[in-house]
Design a protein around this motif. Structure first.
Motif, PDB file in Angstrom:
ATOM      1  N   PHE A   1       0.819  -1.215   0.000  1.00  0.00           N
ATOM      2  CA  PHE A   1       0.000   0.000   0.000  1.00  0.00           C
ATOM      3  C   PHE A   1       0.850   1.262   0.000  1.00  0.00           C
ATOM      4  O   PHE A   1       0.313   2.373  -0.101  1.00  0.00           O
ATOM      5  CB  PHE A   1      -0.924   0.014   1.226  1.00  0.00           C
ATOM      6  N   TYR A   2       2.153   1.127   0.113  1.00  0.00           N
ATOM      7  CA  TYR A   2       3.049   2.272   0.245  1.00  0.00           C
ATOM      8  C   TYR A   2       2.860   3.314  -0.859  1.00  0.00           C
ATOM      9  O   TYR A   2       2.700   4.513  -0.569  1.00  0.00           O
ATOM     10  CB  TYR A   2       4.496   1.789   0.299  1.00  0.00           C
ATOM     11  N   PRO A   3       2.871   2.934  -2.155  1.00  0.00           N
ATOM     12  CA  PRO A   3       2.709   3.967  -3.197  1.00  0.00           C
ATOM     13  C   PRO A   3       1.386   4.727  -3.081  1.00  0.00           C
ATOM     14  O   PRO A   3       1.339   5.937  -3.328  1.00  0.00           O
ATOM     15  CB  PRO A   3       2.774   3.160  -4.503  1.00  0.00           C
ATOM     16  N   ALA A   4       0.330   4.028  -2.719  1.00  0.00           N
ATOM     17  CA  ALA A   4      -0.970   4.683  -2.608  1.00  0.00           C
ATOM     18  C   ALA A   4      -1.026   5.646  -1.434  1.00  0.00           C
ATOM     19  O   ALA A   4      -1.829   6.595  -1.440  1.00  0.00           O
ATOM     20  CB  ALA A   4      -2.077   3.643  -2.479  1.00  0.00           C
ATOM     21  N   LEU A   5      -0.195   5.423  -0.421  1.00  0.00           N
ATOM     22  CA  LEU A   5      -0.228   6.249   0.780  1.00  0.00           C
ATOM     23  C   LEU A   5       0.691   7.458   0.705  1.00  0.00           C
ATOM     24  O   LEU A   5       0.588   8.368   1.532  1.00  0.00           O
ATOM     25  CB  LEU A   5       0.153   5.401   2.003  1.00  0.00           C
TER      26      LEU A   5
ATOM     27  N   ARG B   1      12.027   7.901   0.066  1.00  0.00           N
ATOM     28  CA  ARG B   1      11.869   7.045  -1.105  1.00  0.00           C
ATOM     29  C   ARG B   1      12.959   5.969  -1.052  1.00  0.00           C
ATOM     30  O   ARG B   1      13.908   5.986  -1.838  1.00  0.00           O
ATOM     31  CB  ARG B   1      11.948   7.849  -2.400  1.00  0.00           C
ATOM     32  N   PRO B   2      12.822   5.012  -0.108  1.00  0.00           N
ATOM     33  CA  PRO B   2      13.877   4.009   0.074  1.00  0.00           C
ATOM     34  C   PRO B   2      13.934   3.025  -1.092  1.00  0.00           C
ATOM     35  O   PRO B   2      12.965   2.871  -1.846  1.00  0.00           O
ATOM     36  CB  PRO B   2      13.470   3.316   1.375  1.00  0.00           C
ATOM     37  N   ALA B   3      15.074   2.350  -1.192  1.00  0.00           N
ATOM     38  CA  ALA B   3      15.246   1.349  -2.240  1.00  0.00           C
ATOM     39  C   ALA B   3      14.346   0.138  -1.980  1.00  0.00           C
ATOM     40  O   ALA B   3      13.921  -0.112  -0.848  1.00  0.00           O
ATOM     41  CB  ALA B   3      16.714   0.914  -2.298  1.00  0.00           C
ATOM     42  N   LEU B   4      14.077  -0.590  -3.049  1.00  0.00           N
ATOM     43  CA  LEU B   4      13.180  -1.735  -2.949  1.00  0.00           C
ATOM     44  C   LEU B   4      13.721  -2.792  -1.994  1.00  0.00           C
ATOM     45  O   LEU B   4      12.949  -3.444  -1.272  1.00  0.00           O
ATOM     46  CB  LEU B   4      12.965  -2.343  -4.347  1.00  0.00           C
ATOM     47  N   TRP B   5      15.043  -2.960  -1.934  1.00  0.00           N
ATOM     48  CA  TRP B   5      15.613  -3.991  -1.055  1.00  0.00           C
ATOM     49  C   TRP B   5      15.355  -3.681   0.413  1.00  0.00           C
ATOM     50  O   TRP B   5      15.288  -4.604   1.242  1.00  0.00           O
ATOM     51  CB  TRP B   5      17.117  -4.139  -1.309  1.00  0.00           C
ATOM     52  N   ILE B   6      15.184  -2.406   0.751  1.00  0.00           N
ATOM     53  CA  ILE B   6      14.876  -2.052   2.141  1.00  0.00           C
ATOM     54  C   ILE B   6      13.509  -2.578   2.527  1.00  0.00           C
ATOM     55  O   ILE B   6      13.311  -3.118   3.628  1.00  0.00           O
ATOM     56  CB  ILE B   6      14.963  -0.526   2.335  1.00  0.00           C
TER      57      ILE B   6
END
Length: 396
Positions: free
Chosen positions: A171-175, A305-310
């Motif tokens: 849900f991160y992008p939507a929030l 805007r952390p990296a995907l691996w985080i």
């Protein structure tokens, strides 16, 4: 004053301090030796047998009978003289043999032809005549441990812990881009779900502590472990100031992960007892219950805007312990260790609640006033209500 005198002064103080450290320890040693040699308490003896306690920690049912793991907690080593099953005496073997000293464990094997689905009562009689009862409510074979069963447990742990946390984090992008009220709502939502987990973990820890042997002092152990966990994590988290962003999200994931470790221990113990009744509906209940955890972990990251691996690492930290807990619970379950794990998790969760509340006040800019804002109250209420409602699906 010469340089030699300046050096000798601190040296004398150091020797004096060491002497005053040794003297009380020596006095304590002498008192213990005198107590053991003279045994002044023997004059108070009235011929009564020693105090004996026995705790049943594990039960295994297989084709060759019943095995129970017992822990002694008496004032003196205790000897098991006879064992009854359903009011009939049965031959038994003990490993290791002989008297069981205080705090030690022993396996009792009974070649009893238990009946599938029926209840059985075990009664252990010591050489002093003391009896200790244990009930097998529903007799079912204990699952064998092999690569297939461990893989199945790992898969269940993934669905119970890792998958719902990952879904919640999606849900991160939507929030992203929510205003101040939206941010307050999400942070308060995190506090609400953590508050429910804190109450739930503490209650379960005390319940399990009550099942443990008295020698472990269950309630004191829970309080001390929770306090130590809270203080240690507060000290670590505040080394470079109040945590925020990825650091705060990591603490949230750690607290949730420790709680999921305790849940995994309980589920693994159910496997070990052959009473895991974990149908699809129950697994879905666990997933729904844990989805909000992923949203809570993501809340401090909305301004970053952390990296995907985080995100992957945070999901693994929060959900992965469920797999480890399942394995440990099924292989070496004991109520005191589950209580300890839940207590440590409770302390970690309390630390996260403090930090998230502090972060909410800082990010809002209104200080303590933000804690009483409508968005904050709504988020807190929603978090607690959602966790309470979905918990109904997993309490059996």
């Amino acid at each position: 004053m010469t340089a030699a005198d300046q050096t000798a002064g601190p040296a004398r103080k150091s020797r004096a301090a060491l002497l005053w450290l040794i003297l009380p320890m020596a006095a304590l040693g002498l008192a213990i030796v005198w107590l053991v040699v003279t045994n002044p308490l023997q004059r108070f003896g009235n011929g009564a047998p020693p105090v004996e306690t026995l705790t049943f920690e594990r039960t295994i049912l297989s084709d060759d009978g019943i095995r129970v793991l017992v822990r002694a907690g008496g004032s003196e080593p205790m000897t098991i003289a006879q064992v009854q099953v359903d009011d009939a005496y049965w031959q038994f073997t003990q490993d290791p043999p002989g008297p069981i000293s205080r705090g030690s464990t022993a396996w009792i094997h009974l070649p009893f032809p238990w009946v599938l689905g029926e209840a059985h009562a075990i009664n252990i009689v010591t050489n002093t005549g003391a009896t200790f009862e244990h009930e097998i409510a529903v007799a079912v074979p204990t699952p064998a441990h092999n690569a297939t069963s461990l893989l199945s447990q790992a898969l269940l742990g993934v669905f119970v812990g890792f998958v719902p946390v990952t879904i919640g984090m999606m849900f991160y992008p939507a929030l992203r881009g929510v205003g101040r009220d939206g941010m307050d709502f999400l942070l308060a939502l995190t506090v609400g779900l953590l508050a429910f987990l804190l109450v739930d973990a503490t209650a379960e820890a005390f319940e399990l502590a009550g099942e443990a042997a008295a020698i472990f002092q269950g309630q004191a152990m829970v309080w001390l472990a929770a306090a130590a966990s809270f203080l240690l994590l507060m000290a670590v988290g505040r080394r470079q100031g109040a945590p925020s962003g990825v650091a705060l999200a990591t603490f949230i994931a750690l607290g949730i992960g420790l709680h999921n470790l305790g849940e995994g221990l309980a589920i693994g113990a159910a496997f070990a007892a052959g009473a895991a009744g974990l149908g699809s509906f129950l697994v879905l209940g666990f997933m729904a219950h844990n989805i909000t955890e992923g949203i809570g972990i993501s809340a401090p990251l909305l301004k970053k805007r952390p990296a995907l691996w985080i995100f992957a690492a945070l999901a693994l930290l929060a959900g992965g312990p469920a797999v480890v807990g399942l394995w440990i619970g099924s292989l070496a379950y004991a109520p005191q260790w589950s209580a300890l794990a839940l207590a440590v998790g409770a302390g970690a969760i309390l630390q996260v609640i403090v930090e998230v509340a502090a972060y909410l006040m800082r990010s809002d800019g209104r200080g303590t006033t933000a804690l009483l804002a409508p968005a904050t109250i709504a988020g807190l209420t929603t978090g607690v209500a959602f966790m309470y409602g979905t918990a109904m699906l997993v309490k059996v």
